[in-house]
Design an enzyme around this catalytic site. Structure first.
Site, PDB file in Angstrom:
ATOM      1  N   LYS A 126      11.535 -47.853  22.170  1.00  0.00           N
ATOM      2  CA  LYS A 126      12.831 -47.878  22.866  1.00  0.00           C
ATOM      3  C   LYS A 126      13.438 -49.282  22.952  1.00  0.00           C
ATOM      4  O   LYS A 126      14.649 -49.443  22.802  1.00  0.00           O
ATOM      5  CB  LYS A 126      12.692 -47.250  24.254  1.00  0.00           C
ATOM      6  CG  LYS A 126      12.493 -45.739  24.186  1.00  0.00           C
ATOM      7  CD  LYS A 126      12.503 -45.087  25.548  1.00  0.00           C
ATOM      8  CE  LYS A 126      12.578 -43.572  25.389  1.00  0.00           C
ATOM      9  NZ  LYS A 126      12.765 -42.882  26.675  1.00  0.00           N
TER      10      LYS A 126
ATOM     11  N   ASP B  59      18.628 -41.061  29.350  1.00  0.00           N
ATOM     12  CA  ASP B  59      17.540 -40.536  30.189  1.00  0.00           C
ATOM     13  C   ASP B  59      18.006 -40.384  31.644  1.00  0.00           C
ATOM     14  O   ASP B  59      17.776 -39.345  32.270  1.00  0.00           O
ATOM     15  CB  ASP B  59      16.332 -41.484  30.140  1.00  0.00           C
ATOM     16  CG  ASP B  59      15.527 -41.326  28.850  1.00  0.00           C
ATOM     17  OD1 ASP B  59      15.552 -40.237  28.260  1.00  0.00           O
ATOM     18  OD2 ASP B  59      14.876 -42.306  28.446  1.00  0.00           O
TER      19      ASP B  59
HETATM   20  P1  NDP Z   1       5.784 -45.609  32.317  1.00  0.00           P
HETATM   21  O1  NDP Z   1       4.418 -45.754  31.754  1.00  0.00           O
HETATM   22  O2  NDP Z   1       6.850 -46.562  31.901  1.00  0.00           O
HETATM   23  O3  NDP Z   1       5.681 -45.679  33.945  1.00  0.00           O
HETATM   24  C1  NDP Z   1       4.674 -44.980  34.624  1.00  0.00           C
HETATM   25  C2  NDP Z   1       4.920 -45.077  36.134  1.00  0.00           C
HETATM   26  O4  NDP Z   1       3.944 -44.276  36.808  1.00  0.00           O
HETATM   27  C3  NDP Z   1       4.755 -46.482  36.689  1.00  0.00           C
HETATM   28  O5  NDP Z   1       5.624 -46.631  37.786  1.00  0.00           O
HETATM   29  C4  NDP Z   1       3.282 -46.501  37.133  1.00  0.00           C
HETATM   30  O6  NDP Z   1       3.009 -47.432  38.147  1.00  0.00           O
HETATM   31  C5  NDP Z   1       3.158 -45.090  37.698  1.00  0.00           C
HETATM   32  N1  NDP Z   1       1.789 -44.575  37.707  1.00  0.00           N
HETATM   33  C6  NDP Z   1       1.120 -44.034  36.668  1.00  0.00           C
HETATM   34  N2  NDP Z   1      -0.100 -43.647  37.073  1.00  0.00           N
HETATM   35  C7  NDP Z   1      -0.210 -43.936  38.394  1.00  0.00           C
HETATM   36  C8  NDP Z   1      -1.222 -43.760  39.361  1.00  0.00           C
HETATM   37  N3  NDP Z   1      -2.414 -43.218  39.055  1.00  0.00           N
HETATM   38  N4  NDP Z   1      -0.979 -44.171  40.621  1.00  0.00           N
HETATM   39  C9  NDP Z   1       0.207 -44.728  40.936  1.00  0.00           C
HETATM   40  N5  NDP Z   1       1.216 -44.922  40.057  1.00  0.00           N
HETATM   41  C10 NDP Z   1       1.023 -44.521  38.797  1.00  0.00           C
HETATM   42  O7  NDP Z   1       6.215 -44.114  32.023  1.00  0.00           O
HETATM   43  P2  NDP Z   1       7.678 -43.476  31.976  1.00  0.00           P
HETATM   44  O8  NDP Z   1       8.528 -44.130  32.996  1.00  0.00           O
HETATM   45  O9  NDP Z   1       8.146 -43.446  30.581  1.00  0.00           O
HETATM   46  O10 NDP Z   1       7.374 -41.950  32.388  1.00  0.00           O
HETATM   47  C11 NDP Z   1       6.977 -41.591  33.708  1.00  0.00           C
HETATM   48  C12 NDP Z   1       6.795 -40.076  33.781  1.00  0.00           C
HETATM   49  O11 NDP Z   1       8.033 -39.413  33.559  1.00  0.00           O
HETATM   50  C13 NDP Z   1       5.839 -39.521  32.723  1.00  0.00           C
HETATM   51  O12 NDP Z   1       5.080 -38.491  33.314  1.00  0.00           O
HETATM   52  C14 NDP Z   1       6.748 -38.949  31.671  1.00  0.00           C
HETATM   53  O13 NDP Z   1       6.170 -37.871  30.970  1.00  0.00           O
HETATM   54  C15 NDP Z   1       7.888 -38.452  32.535  1.00  0.00           C
HETATM   55  N6  NDP Z   1       9.155 -38.391  31.809  1.00  0.00           N
HETATM   56  C16 NDP Z   1       9.856 -37.218  31.861  1.00  0.00           C
HETATM   57  C17 NDP Z   1      11.048 -37.108  31.231  1.00  0.00           C
HETATM   58  C18 NDP Z   1      11.787 -35.824  31.312  1.00  0.00           C
HETATM   59  O14 NDP Z   1      12.731 -35.644  30.540  1.00  0.00           O
HETATM   60  N7  NDP Z   1      11.454 -34.918  32.223  1.00  0.00           N
HETATM   61  C19 NDP Z   1      11.628 -38.224  30.465  1.00  0.00           C
HETATM   62  C20 NDP Z   1      10.837 -39.433  30.498  1.00  0.00           C
HETATM   63  C21 NDP Z   1       9.632 -39.498  31.153  1.00  0.00           C
HETATM   64  P3  NDP Z   1       2.696 -48.989  37.776  1.00  0.00           P
HETATM   65  O15 NDP Z   1       4.031 -49.596  37.478  1.00  0.00           O
HETATM   66  O16 NDP Z   1       2.083 -49.524  39.006  1.00  0.00           O
HETATM   67  O17 NDP Z   1       1.787 -48.966  36.586  1.00  0.00           O
END
Ligand code: NDP
Length: 291
Positions: free
Chosen positions: A83, A119
């Protein structure tokens, strides 16, 4: 070019010399739902397009965009890990893609490649369609600060949300995300969920097949009747958090809608046709239920 009589299969006829090709680039990409959703849309409208998935190695997004120019692909969706690289490789960016430094699809405009990011707008479209009301004036609480969360924070502010509070495991990332909402954004605490009209899980907690599949990103006892709880996670279609929120009387919105609505905006720019949302939604739901 729909083959067969069942509208549930959305089979697109074999491509011919006139078929326009769109695709998604990502890695891994084999589980992407984009081909299912876009091909269902092409099939439902019986238009001569097809949509493929290309596994493109990290670092090769610029080459893939050159291929788009050479092959005259009709449109390109962009997913992880490309991206940011795609944002650097297009000719122009929309204001959203520029603010986020990330592109989720590319279209043609008078011979130039334009990088978009739908998005966040896709999320707002899904939310507003599900609750039958505008997000303007509402107090929103976003859990998470990754790529998806940042796009949502920006889109909520642009849609006129009253406040956008961001809570994340890593605080520094929450600050970056909250800043995208300008004066409406701030970093909050988990307990601030109580004040929100709309609570959004933009983390991957709750996603099937991960170690956090059963972890709740929001403490359910902080939720209340009348709130809206929106998920980004769409596998499973109904997450543990959605169940807990529904038990409390909150209105729940699943993650599939965002997937469908951001794809719909791509479809409309590429083809100039109104997106057949029901066919796209149905195809996505069926594919997830089968996964
Ligand atoms: P990123 O990897 O960029 O971000 C992940 C986020 O989740 C961060 O804020 C991270 O926190 C947090 N996180 C992950 N695991 C944990 C945990 N165990 N405890 C606390 N915080 C956690 O991913 P994306 O932003 O790209 O995607 C996030 C979610 O959204 C995914 O599940 C993805 O599949 C979904 N999604 C859905 C879409 C849709 O169209 N419905 C489109 C895009 C994404 P930290 O910053 O502290 O690591």
């Amino acid at each position: 070019s729909v083959v067969g009589s069942s509208p549930r299969t959305h089979l697109v006829a074999a491509p011919t010399g006139t078929t326009r090709v769109a695709a998604v680039i990502g890695s891994p990409v084999r589980h992407s739902l984009s081909p299912v959703i876009h091909n269902a849309a092409f099939g439902a409208l019986d238009i001569d397009w097809t949509y493929l998935a290309f596994d493109v190695a990290a670092g090769d997004a610029a080459d893939a965009l050159d291929a788009m120019r050479t092959l005259r692909l009709g449109g390109l969706s962009v997913t992880m890990p490309h991206k940011a690289d795609a944002a650097a490789a297009v000719d122009r960016l929309t204001p959203e893609a520029s603010s986020l430094g990330a592109v989720n699809f590319v279209s043609w405009d008078r011979g130039e490649l334009v990088g978009h990011n739908t998005d966040g707008r896709g999320f707002v479209d899904s939310l507003e369609a599900s609750i039958g009301a505008a997000v303007a004036g509402r107090h929103c609480h976003v859990v998470g600060a990754g790529g998806a969360a940042r796009a949502i924070v920006l889109a909520l502010a642009e849609a006129g949300a009253d406040q956008v509070v961001v809570v994340n495991r890593s605080r520094a990332k929450a600050e970056v995300a909250a800043a995208l909402a300008g004066g409406k954004g701030r970093v909050g605490r988990p307990i601030d969920v109580k004040e929100a009209d709309v609570v959004i899980n933009a983390t991957s907690m709750g996603m099937a097949g991960t170690s956090a599949a059963h972890v709740l990103p929001v403490e359910p006892s902080l939720l209340r009747e009348g709130q809206v709880l929106a998920e980004l996670v769409y596998h499973p279609l109904r997450t543990p958090l959605m169940d807990a929120a529904a038990d409390i009387g909150a209105t729940v919105v699943g993650g599939v809608g965002m997937l469908v609505h951001q794809a719909a905006r791509q479809f409309e720019l590429w083809t100039g046709e109104a997106a057949p949302l029901d066919a796209m939604h149905e195809a996505a739901n069926e594919a997830i239920a089968r996964a």
